[in-house]
Design a protein around this motif. Sequence first.
Motif, mmCIF file in Angstrom:
data_model
loop_
_atom_site.group_PDB
_atom_site.id
_atom_site.type_symbol
_atom_site.label_atom_id
_atom_site.label_comp_id
_atom_site.label_asym_id
_atom_site.label_seq_id
_atom_site.Cartn_x
_atom_site.Cartn_y
_atom_site.Cartn_z
ATOM 1 N N SER A 242 9.470 33.304 0.735
ATOM 2 C CA SER A 242 10.189 34.521 0.575
ATOM 3 C C SER A 242 9.969 35.174 1.870
ATOM 4 N N LYS A 243 8.839 35.589 2.788
ATOM 5 C CA LYS A 243 8.739 36.255 3.670
ATOM 6 C C LYS A 243 9.112 35.637 4.958
ATOM 7 N N ALA A 244 8.693 34.379 5.076
ATOM 8 C CA ALA A 244 8.724 33.818 6.549
ATOM 9 C C ALA A 244 10.163 33.152 6.679
ATOM 10 N N TYR A 245 10.676 32.992 5.399
ATOM 11 C CA TYR A 245 12.233 32.196 5.406
ATOM 12 C C TYR A 245 13.227 33.240 4.919
ATOM 13 N N ALA A 246 12.904 34.348 4.745
ATOM 14 C CA ALA A 246 13.892 35.505 4.183
ATOM 15 C C ALA A 246 14.336 34.762 2.811
ATOM 16 N N MET A 247 13.543 34.462 1.948
ATOM 17 C CA MET A 247 14.000 33.878 0.656
ATOM 18 C C MET A 247 13.480 34.541 -0.412
ATOM 19 N N THR A 248 13.295 35.720 -0.554
ATOM 20 C CA THR A 248 12.701 36.766 -1.574
ATOM 21 C C THR A 248 13.397 36.374 -2.918
ATOM 22 N N GLY A 249 14.760 36.369 -3.026
ATOM 23 C CA GLY A 249 15.616 35.998 -4.311
ATOM 24 C C GLY A 249 15.375 34.749 -4.785
ATOM 25 N N GLY A 290 12.245 21.537 7.731
ATOM 26 C CA GLY A 290 13.347 21.391 8.869
ATOM 27 C C GLY A 290 12.744 22.234 9.911
ATOM 28 N N SER A 291 13.803 22.865 10.817
ATOM 29 C CA SER A 291 13.332 23.586 12.073
ATOM 30 C C SER A 291 12.777 24.867 11.660
ATOM 31 N N GLN A 292 11.702 25.238 12.500
ATOM 32 C CA GLN A 292 11.093 26.425 12.324
ATOM 33 C C GLN A 292 11.341 27.516 13.428
#
Length: 405
Positions: A242-249, A290-292
Amino acid sequence: MSQEQRLNQFLAQAKPSATYKMIDRVAEKRATGAKIISLSAGEPDFDTPEHVRQAAIDAIQTGHTRYTQVAGLRQLREAIAEKFRHENQLSHVTWQDTIVCNGGKQVLYNALAATLNPDDEVIIPAPYWVSYPEMVQLTGARSVIVTCTEEYGFKLTPEQLEQAITPKTRWIILNSPSNPTGAVYSKAELQALAEVLLKYPHVLILSDDIYEHLTFDQQAFYTIAQVEPRLVERTLTMNGVSKAYAMTGWRIGFATGPKWLLNAMEKLQGQQTSGASSISQHAAWAALSGSQNFVHETNAVFEKRRDLMVKLLNDTPYLHCQKPEGAFYAFVNCAGLIGRISAQGQPLNSDEDVALALLDEANVAVVQGSAFGLAPYFRIAYALDDASLIQACEAIKAFCQATTV
């Protein structure tokens, strides 16, 4: 009392999330046309990376829209295991030593609900994330709150930990980088806590590492099972996308820990939500494998925002802000405002008064520190663009300057 009013006794005593209560207030104000700058929500303002979104689209188009195993897709669990081995040096972890849940919050709740009984105790350093004590409350167990002051960087000391442990202690929760303070435990600090925990084999450790990739000033991240391998068999190491990849939802959290605990969590989840969304799991796999570049780029942005916010807040009368070491929060000391009166005549007798007055008079939403277990502070989430952050800080400064005795 009517049948409808008869709630589970532990739920009846729990409190709603202060963060979401503030988000609701913001929505109500915006519905009236007010222009609110919300610094209350703990989620990145960036879009989910394009290759992650594409992986979700591909999953839909290729028919990956059915139930998965309760503990998660093997493909994703293998990527999670590789993450723990590569990034955290937990070399023993295989895909079978992992679990995928509907967000990091469900990881935490499943672990506590699967293991706690009434009269058990959970040590929670304060300031804490608002949901920790309420999750404990829902199980009928008791939170033992240990206040960690600004003087010690808002971090638990070994002496405090040892004093808090009793024969009833079942868990200790460690959160680094911290929500709400941004405090980060160093390797040496974790080792010192580990030395205490090694003396008490009945205590389990819950390591909430959800902000792992948001550490600043080139500070290395460590998790306690990495620092002290002798604690591996009683540590649940939790993380998520959620936080590292902007995927909260997208609602994907995951963990590794001892098999008996993971099995119990899977059993509970199987009767509760079953597996996480199949589409979200494919997206999470793309994020981890994938790419970080996105992670490194957004970390640099948040570090610059941290520096901006600390400067602006410390230039504001009656406020003081310690420099956060990670996450995207500033925990602002507002003791100088307590006892003053706002420009519209609101007595500021508590940090909640300050937060409500900032919303009503400055159109800026923050969350009071008392909701996180330590007053008088308020938490700011600097997950907005620079222009909005500057505008918010200017409004907060004008509010503070306008207060009177």
